[in-house]
Design an enzyme around this catalytic site. Structure first.
Site, PDB file in Angstrom:
ATOM      1  N   CYS A 245       0.814  -1.228   0.000  1.00 51.12           N
ATOM      2  CA  CYS A 245       0.000   0.000   0.000  1.00 51.12           C
ATOM      3  C   CYS A 245       0.842   1.271   0.000  1.00 51.12           C
ATOM      4  CB  CYS A 245      -0.932   0.006   1.193  1.00 51.12           C
ATOM      5  SG  CYS A 245      -1.876  -1.509   1.313  1.00 51.12           S
TER       6      CYS A 245
ATOM      7  N   HIS B 149      -3.557   6.520   2.895  1.00 57.59           N
ATOM      8  CA  HIS B 149      -3.961   5.228   2.338  1.00 57.59           C
ATOM      9  C   HIS B 149      -5.364   4.907   2.832  1.00 57.59           C
ATOM     10  CE1 HIS B 149      -4.142   1.272   0.909  1.00 57.59           C
ATOM     11  NE2 HIS B 149      -4.000   0.686   2.083  1.00 57.59           N
TER      12      HIS B 149
ATOM     13  N   ASN C 189     -10.030  -0.735  -0.297  1.00 55.10           N
ATOM     14  CA  ASN C 189      -8.565  -0.679  -0.237  1.00 55.10           C
ATOM     15  C   ASN C 189      -7.990  -1.202  -1.558  1.00 55.10           C
ATOM     16  OD1 ASN C 189      -5.836  -1.140   0.246  1.00 55.10           O
ATOM     17  ND2 ASN C 189      -6.141  -2.204   2.184  1.00 55.10           N
TER      18      ASN C 189
HETATM   19  N1  ACO Z   1     -18.897  -9.415   8.067  1.00 62.46           N
HETATM   20  C1  ACO Z   1     -19.415  -9.713   9.297  1.00 62.46           C
HETATM   21  N2  ACO Z   1     -18.635 -10.060  10.318  1.00 62.46           N
HETATM   22  C2  ACO Z   1     -17.307 -10.130  10.094  1.00 62.46           C
HETATM   23  C3  ACO Z   1     -16.732  -9.847   8.857  1.00 62.46           C
HETATM   24  C4  ACO Z   1     -17.595  -9.481   7.809  1.00 62.46           C
HETATM   25  N3  ACO Z   1     -17.147  -9.165   6.579  1.00 62.46           N
HETATM   26  N4  ACO Z   1     -15.384  -9.997   8.945  1.00 62.46           N
HETATM   27  C5  ACO Z   1     -15.125 -10.362  10.204  1.00 62.46           C
HETATM   28  N5  ACO Z   1     -16.281 -10.445  10.907  1.00 62.46           N
HETATM   29  C6  ACO Z   1     -16.469 -10.812  12.291  1.00 62.46           C
HETATM   30  C7  ACO Z   1     -15.356 -11.637  12.849  1.00 62.46           C
HETATM   31  O1  ACO Z   1     -15.537 -13.013  12.554  1.00 62.46           O
HETATM   32  C8  ACO Z   1     -15.462 -11.353  14.330  1.00 62.46           C
HETATM   33  O2  ACO Z   1     -16.496 -12.150  14.857  1.00 62.46           O
HETATM   34  P1  ACO Z   1     -16.349 -12.826  16.314  1.00 62.46           P
HETATM   35  O3  ACO Z   1     -16.209 -11.661  17.273  1.00 62.46           O
HETATM   36  O4  ACO Z   1     -17.601 -13.589  16.448  1.00 62.46           O
HETATM   37  O5  ACO Z   1     -15.112 -13.653  16.232  1.00 62.46           O
HETATM   38  C9  ACO Z   1     -15.925  -9.902  14.379  1.00 62.46           C
HETATM   39  O6  ACO Z   1     -16.458  -9.623  13.071  1.00 62.46           O
HETATM   40  C10 ACO Z   1     -14.830  -8.919  14.679  1.00 62.46           C
HETATM   41  O7  ACO Z   1     -13.716  -9.208  13.851  1.00 62.46           O
HETATM   42  P2  ACO Z   1     -12.420  -8.328  13.899  1.00 62.46           P
HETATM   43  O8  ACO Z   1     -11.402  -8.885  12.964  1.00 62.46           O
HETATM   44  O9  ACO Z   1     -12.021  -8.112  15.331  1.00 62.46           O
HETATM   45  O10 ACO Z   1     -12.985  -6.950  13.334  1.00 62.46           O
HETATM   46  P3  ACO Z   1     -12.273  -5.552  13.278  1.00 62.46           P
HETATM   47  O11 ACO Z   1     -13.111  -4.555  13.946  1.00 62.46           O
HETATM   48  O12 ACO Z   1     -10.813  -5.630  13.650  1.00 62.46           O
HETATM   49  O13 ACO Z   1     -12.328  -5.226  11.718  1.00 62.46           O
HETATM   50  C11 ACO Z   1     -10.883  -5.248   9.793  1.00 62.46           C
HETATM   51  C12 ACO Z   1     -11.664  -6.090  10.802  1.00 62.46           C
HETATM   52  C13 ACO Z   1     -11.885  -4.399   9.039  1.00 62.46           C
HETATM   53  C14 ACO Z   1     -10.166  -6.180   8.849  1.00 62.46           C
HETATM   54  C15 ACO Z   1      -9.870  -4.332  10.538  1.00 62.46           C
HETATM   55  O14 ACO Z   1      -9.155  -5.103  11.484  1.00 62.46           O
HETATM   56  C16 ACO Z   1      -8.897  -3.659   9.629  1.00 62.46           C
HETATM   57  O15 ACO Z   1      -9.251  -2.815   8.829  1.00 62.46           O
HETATM   58  N6  ACO Z   1      -7.592  -3.982   9.749  1.00 62.46           N
HETATM   59  C17 ACO Z   1      -6.545  -3.350   8.987  1.00 62.46           C
HETATM   60  C18 ACO Z   1      -6.537  -3.848   7.574  1.00 62.46           C
HETATM   61  C19 ACO Z   1      -5.407  -3.217   6.846  1.00 62.46           C
HETATM   62  O16 ACO Z   1      -5.186  -2.061   7.060  1.00 62.46           O
HETATM   63  N7  ACO Z   1      -4.671  -3.966   6.023  1.00 62.46           N
HETATM   64  C20 ACO Z   1      -3.345  -3.514   5.627  1.00 62.46           C
HETATM   65  C21 ACO Z   1      -3.257  -2.790   4.403  1.00 62.46           C
HETATM   66  S1  ACO Z   1      -3.677  -3.743   3.025  1.00 62.46           S
HETATM   67  C22 ACO Z   1      -2.299  -3.942   1.999  1.00 62.46           C
HETATM   68  O17 ACO Z   1      -1.175  -3.709   2.351  1.00 62.46           O
HETATM   69  C23 ACO Z   1      -2.622  -4.595   0.679  1.00 62.46           C
END
Ligand code: ACO
Length: 326
Positions: free
Chosen positions: A113, A252, A282
């Protein structure tokens, strides 16, 4: 002295749009969850025949047109991508061929990214050292092709697109300072496990879906905010500026909650932070490239403004670049 500056910007989004409602039919998710947890509403998806170089081409052509430059004037083409057409030849070489950029040295940069910012800074070095005059820098990704469409934790996040910038030399300093960095110890947090020399593609890797993006989103989230804030502050400090001098932050676009947290820590009100994550998701290296292009198109950037690009991504890698628009 000769200084690098941006003289043309372009973008391209593949026409197919995938909404949160569409995703509700594919995996166990909801528009409400995706919107509140990420800020994303829609994303663009490349068709089977649309490779990364194919979507990079219209973005590059638009940037060249706006720069009033011919591809024949290019000394180099740098494509920032982690979704190249092939391992080799590089995506930049395909682009060089399509553009008929006869004298352009061409290569890809893989810095996830932060790739577009890395590529801009490397291009700056080539221009300011006198090695090149005109450089095309592209951030282009087709992440949808490496996405596991059965994995709700990743498939709702990513989109495809391409942004391009033409850089040339000028007499006024424009790229005031930058801060690039990496920490490979976190490599496992965001990885495409198979298909390289560590784990060549086999029937087993395909069966185990190791050719798709694997991400530990939670851990990345925590690191992302600190890394982006530190990178922006470091670049500003090198430019002898502080965040009060920023006209527009172009971050980003990984998650709206990350962007809001970064803006709060930099004490920037929301109208000074460019956002298009709701439309595109993203797009890795293409995110900052397209965001910069759209901010310019929307006339949010004018001569004399201080613009800060800021990104982090898989690697881990990060980059911030302070630009005075000239
Ligand atoms: N729909 C519904 N529920 C979901 C989904 C979905 N799409 N995805 C995950 N959940 C659930 C999980 O299973 C979990 O359920 P549980 O509590 O029963 O286990 C719950 O939602 C919470 O999951 P988390 O992973 O804790 O959710 P979080 O609030 O952290 O959001 C996310 C997840 C959006 C991925 C976030 O962590 C994030 O944005 N992280 C950073 C991503 C990023 O920046 N990537 C790097 C750059 S990309 C690159 O370099 C190409």
């Amino acid at each position: 002295m000769r200084y690098a500056r941006i003289i043309g910007l372009g973008k391209y989004l593949p026409p197919k749009v995938l909404t949160n409602q569409d995703l509700e039919k594919i995996v166990d998710t909801s528009d409400e969850w995706i919107t509140t947890r990420t800020g994303i509403k829609t994303r663009h998806i490349a068709q089977d025949k649309e490779s990364t170089s194919a979507i990079a081409l219209p973005a590059a052509r638009l940037a060249l047109k706006r720069a009033q430059l011919s591809a024949k004037d290019l000394d180099a083409i740098i494509v920032a991508t982690i979704t190249p057409d092939n391992q080799f030849p590089s995506t930049a070489c395909y682009l060089q061929h399509y553009l008929k950029a006869e004298k352009a040295a061409s290569l890809d940069i893989a810095a996830a990214c932060a790739g577009f910012i890395y590529a801009l800074v490397y291009a700056q070095g080539l221009i300011e050292s006198g090695i090149a005059n005109n450089i095309l820098v592209v951030g282009a990704e087709t992440l949808s092709k490496l996405t596991d469409w059965e994995d709700r934790s990743t498939c709702v996040l990513f989109g495809d697109g391409a942004g391009a910038a033409v850089l040339s030399s000028g007499r006024k300093k424009s790229f005031l300072a930058s801060s690039l960095g990496a920490d490979g110890s976190y490599g496992e947090l965001l990885i495409l496990p198979a298909g390289g020399s560590r784990l060549p593609t086999s029937k087993k890797t395909v069966k185990e879906k190791m050719h798709f993006i694997k991400m530990k989103g939670n851990e990345l989230f925590r690191l992302a905010v600190r890394i982006m804030v530190d990178a922006a502050k470091d670049a500003l400090k090198k430019a002898n500026l502080d965040s009060t001098k920023i006209k527009l932050l172009v971050p980003h676009q990984a998650n709206i909650r990350i962007i809001n947290a970064v803006a709060t820590r930099l004490k920037l009100p929301s109208h000074m932070v460019y956002l298009n994550i709701q439309r595109y998701g993203n797009m890795s290296s293409a995110s900052t490239a397209i965001a910069l292009c759209e901010a310019y198109e929307e006339e949010l950037i004018k001569k004399g403004d201080i613009v800060v690009l800021d990104a982090f991504g898989g690697g881990l890698v990060w980059g911030a670049l302070v630009i005075e628009w000239v």
